[in-house]
Design a protein around this motif. Sequence first.
Motif, PDB file in Angstrom:
ATOM      1  N   VAL A 280      -0.821  14.689   1.879  1.00 37.52           N
ATOM      2  CA  VAL A 280      -0.305  15.416   3.023  1.00 37.52           C
ATOM      3  C   VAL A 280       1.072  15.964   2.670  1.00 37.52           C
ATOM      4  CG1 VAL A 280       0.438  15.205   5.417  1.00 37.52           C
ATOM      5  CG2 VAL A 280      -1.581  13.975   4.619  1.00 37.52           C
TER       6      VAL A 280
ATOM      7  N   THR B 278       9.089   3.784  -6.101  1.00 31.21           N
ATOM      8  CA  THR B 278       8.182   2.953  -5.325  1.00 31.21           C
ATOM      9  C   THR B 278       7.779   3.656  -4.023  1.00 31.21           C
ATOM     10  OG1 THR B 278       7.836   0.812  -4.309  1.00 31.21           O
ATOM     11  CG2 THR B 278      10.064   1.669  -4.188  1.00 31.21           C
ATOM     12  N   GLY B 279       6.510   3.575  -3.706  1.00 28.54           N
ATOM     13  CA  GLY B 279       6.008   4.142  -2.454  1.00 28.54           C
ATOM     14  C   GLY B 279       5.891   5.652  -2.436  1.00 28.54           C
TER      15      GLY B 279
ATOM     16  N   LYS C 147       2.044   7.215  -6.143  1.00 34.65           N
ATOM     17  CA  LYS C 147       1.393   7.184  -7.462  1.00 34.65           C
ATOM     18  C   LYS C 147      -0.065   6.738  -7.340  1.00 34.65           C
ATOM     19  CE  LYS C 147       4.590   4.406  -9.129  1.00 34.65           C
ATOM     20  NZ  LYS C 147       5.533   4.387  -7.983  1.00 34.65           N
TER      21      LYS C 147
ATOM     22  N   ARG D 153       5.701   4.818   1.717  1.00 36.07           N
ATOM     23  CA  ARG D 153       5.267   3.529   2.250  1.00 36.07           C
ATOM     24  C   ARG D 153       6.188   3.068   3.373  1.00 36.07           C
ATOM     25  NH1 ARG D 153       5.272   0.602  -1.976  1.00 36.07           N
ATOM     26  NH2 ARG D 153       3.094   0.947  -2.505  1.00 36.07           N
TER      27      ARG D 153
ATOM     28  N   ARG E  95       5.381   5.076   6.359  1.00 32.62           N
ATOM     29  CA  ARG E  95       4.120   4.651   6.971  1.00 32.62           C
ATOM     30  C   ARG E  95       4.328   3.387   7.800  1.00 32.62           C
ATOM     31  NH1 ARG E  95      -0.316   2.271   3.281  1.00 32.62           N
ATOM     32  NH2 ARG E  95       0.953   0.469   3.803  1.00 32.62           N
TER      33      ARG E  95
HETATM   34  N1  LIG Z   1       1.628  12.788   0.235  1.00 32.66           N
HETATM   35  C1  LIG Z   1       1.047  11.761   0.872  1.00 32.66           C
HETATM   36  N2  LIG Z   1       0.130  12.004   1.841  1.00 32.66           N
HETATM   37  C2  LIG Z   1      -0.448  10.996   2.500  1.00 32.66           C
HETATM   38  N3  LIG Z   1      -0.195   9.706   2.283  1.00 32.66           N
HETATM   39  C3  LIG Z   1       0.693   9.394   1.328  1.00 32.66           C
HETATM   40  C4  LIG Z   1       1.357  10.406   0.573  1.00 32.66           C
HETATM   41  N4  LIG Z   1       2.170   9.810  -0.315  1.00 32.66           N
HETATM   42  C5  LIG Z   1       2.035   8.497  -0.128  1.00 32.66           C
HETATM   43  N5  LIG Z   1       1.153   8.220   0.857  1.00 32.66           N
HETATM   44  C6  LIG Z   1       0.783   6.890   1.356  1.00 32.66           C
HETATM   45  O1  LIG Z   1       1.951   6.088   1.287  1.00 32.66           O
HETATM   46  C7  LIG Z   1       1.661   4.786   0.854  1.00 32.66           C
HETATM   47  C8  LIG Z   1       2.385   4.472  -0.428  1.00 32.66           C
HETATM   48  O2  LIG Z   1       1.867   5.269  -1.487  1.00 32.66           O
HETATM   49  P1  LIG Z   1       1.349   4.643  -2.886  1.00 32.66           P
HETATM   50  O3  LIG Z   1       0.808   3.288  -2.686  1.00 32.66           O
HETATM   51  O4  LIG Z   1       0.491   5.658  -3.511  1.00 32.66           O
HETATM   52  O5  LIG Z   1       2.769   4.573  -3.628  1.00 32.66           O
HETATM   53  P2  LIG Z   1       3.093   4.079  -5.109  1.00 32.66           P
HETATM   54  O6  LIG Z   1       3.869   5.167  -5.750  1.00 32.66           O
HETATM   55  O7  LIG Z   1       1.842   3.632  -5.782  1.00 32.66           O
HETATM   56  O8  LIG Z   1       4.077   2.860  -4.827  1.00 32.66           O
HETATM   57  P3  LIG Z   1       4.398   1.571  -5.767  1.00 32.66           P
HETATM   58  O9  LIG Z   1       5.219   2.082  -6.906  1.00 32.66           O
HETATM   59  O10 LIG Z   1       5.229   0.698  -4.874  1.00 32.66           O
HETATM   60  O11 LIG Z   1       3.114   0.991  -6.176  1.00 32.66           O
HETATM   61  C9  LIG Z   1       0.163   4.737   0.715  1.00 32.66           C
HETATM   62  O12 LIG Z   1      -0.386   4.264   1.921  1.00 32.66           O
HETATM   63  C10 LIG Z   1      -0.237   6.174   0.495  1.00 32.66           C
HETATM   64  O13 LIG Z   1      -1.542   6.427   0.916  1.00 32.66           O
END
Ligand SMILES: Nc1ncnc2c1ncn2[C@@H]1O[C@H](COP(=O)(O)OP(=O)(O)OP(=O)(O)O)[C@@H](O)[C@H]1O
Length: 454
Positions: free
Chosen positions: A141, A170-171, A174, A358, A361
């Motif tokens: 999104v 983080t968050g 990825k 995150r 959210r």
């Molecule tokens: N552009 C986006 N659109 C919709 N939802 C998103 C978007 N970016 C992140 N999210 C949501 O935000 C939350 C955190 O994202 P995600 O788990 O992918 O982060 P991450 O980079 O893997 O964090 P970490 O390094 O802590 O593992 C998830 O619920 C993900 O679905």
Amino acid sequence: MVIDDEAHLRITVGQTLELAGYQPQPFDNAQQALDNLDRDFSGVLISDIRMPGMDGMALLRELRQRDPDLPVVLITGHGDISTAVEAMREGAWDFLEKPFSGDQLVEVVRRGIEKRRLSLENRYLKAELEAQQSAAGPRLVGRTPVIKHLASMAQRISQVETDVLLFGETGAGKDLVARAIHERSARSAHPFVAINCGAVPESTIESELFGHEKGAFTGAVERRIGKFEYAQGGTVFLDEIESMPLALQVKLLRVLQERMVERLGSNTPVELNIRVIAATKIDLKAASETGEFREDLYYRLNVVTLPIPPLRERLEDIPLLFQHFAAVAASRSGMEAPPLDAGSVSALLAHDWPGNARELRNLAERYVLLGVTCDYRLDRLMEGSDSESGELPLPRQVELFEKQLISQALVRHQGRINEVCEQLGVPRKTLYDKLRKHDLKPDNFRQHDRESQP
Ligand SMILES: Nc1ncnc2c1ncn2[C@@H]1O[C@H](COP(=O)(O)OP(=O)(O)OP(=O)(O)O)[C@@H](O)[C@H]1O
Ligand SMILES: [Mg+2]
């Protein structure tokens, strides 16, 4: 749109609105206004009731058919209560009783535009959610150029066979991007296997990844298939690759190069058909220079790197993402997503979001579930979660307030520096200094003509 057959009213209304910073479009008859109206019209319609040809009430009915969310304001004669009541019953959004003051007019338009903005935002969001449900896999999104670019890169990568490195705080998303690439690829019918290199104990990570034969080591009572083999045909997601032990990095490099894996205690290599997506929160190049990460592995992973920008570099997406998360949380608990007022939007923009999407959210979920306990005052909910909780020192408050005002001006003028300077009454140099200080990039506020690439 200002619709009136009398020129003098069109002119006075037009001038008042122009002075207030709006762009009035005058029409001397209803049909012409209808012809100029498109689906994404972001304004308000103000129309006189008594006009030759199609009158205001007929126009209202026609507009209600076309788009019930349009704010229509009808101008009624002095004391003409029954017409005003009828107009409201037919779905007019408001009415102005002649004679009305400039302030009344501007106030009605201001509220109308805000209402329209929210309706369009909701419409966009609904379309996004529908697309999300229909599209293969999760959707990113966002409508800032950086996120659109990321989405189109992910789409392209999904269609080719290459390993990928995701780099972001983080968050930042990825995990989401990794899954999106997998779901859209020809591998989607095969497993997506995620492994968090930082969470698996060093002693077992090797057998986790590569598997082992029965009796390979003490305690290996059964043969075990490793994650790589388990992912045959699909995708392996190596999260927090930076915390993979150095000794294992050598073995990983071999797997990536040769596309073969040997279970511990076995000499028979198994051919692998997998895509590897790795994710890191740190600068792997820097880590490879200090010897914390193997340089050869870094170069092997770095063939395609997708940086995922932190939330504070895509301010425009913050309210949109918030509403997205709130809508998801609300529908999960069978509730209506509470609306977001302008004050709350400012609070969202002023925050730094170290936990990125995150953190946003989590806040959106709290807002849906607990918002009622604090009158849907987002700033109060945020205080509770703020690591700098309690009263902030005055200079920090002033700083945040400044950042918020500048962000709002940037949003309003879509990143156009001259207009921002004018609105804020500061010279360009001062504005540039402040942009740097607050880490704000006007580019992130520009609306680019080029939509996301195929
Ligand atoms: N552009 C986006 N659109 C919709 N939802 C998103 C978007 N970016 C992140 N999210 C949501 O935000 C939350 C955190 O994202 P995600 O788990 O992918 O982060 P991450 O980079 O893997 O964090 P970490 O390094 O802590 O593992 C998830 O619920 C993900 O679905
Ligand atoms: Mg993650």
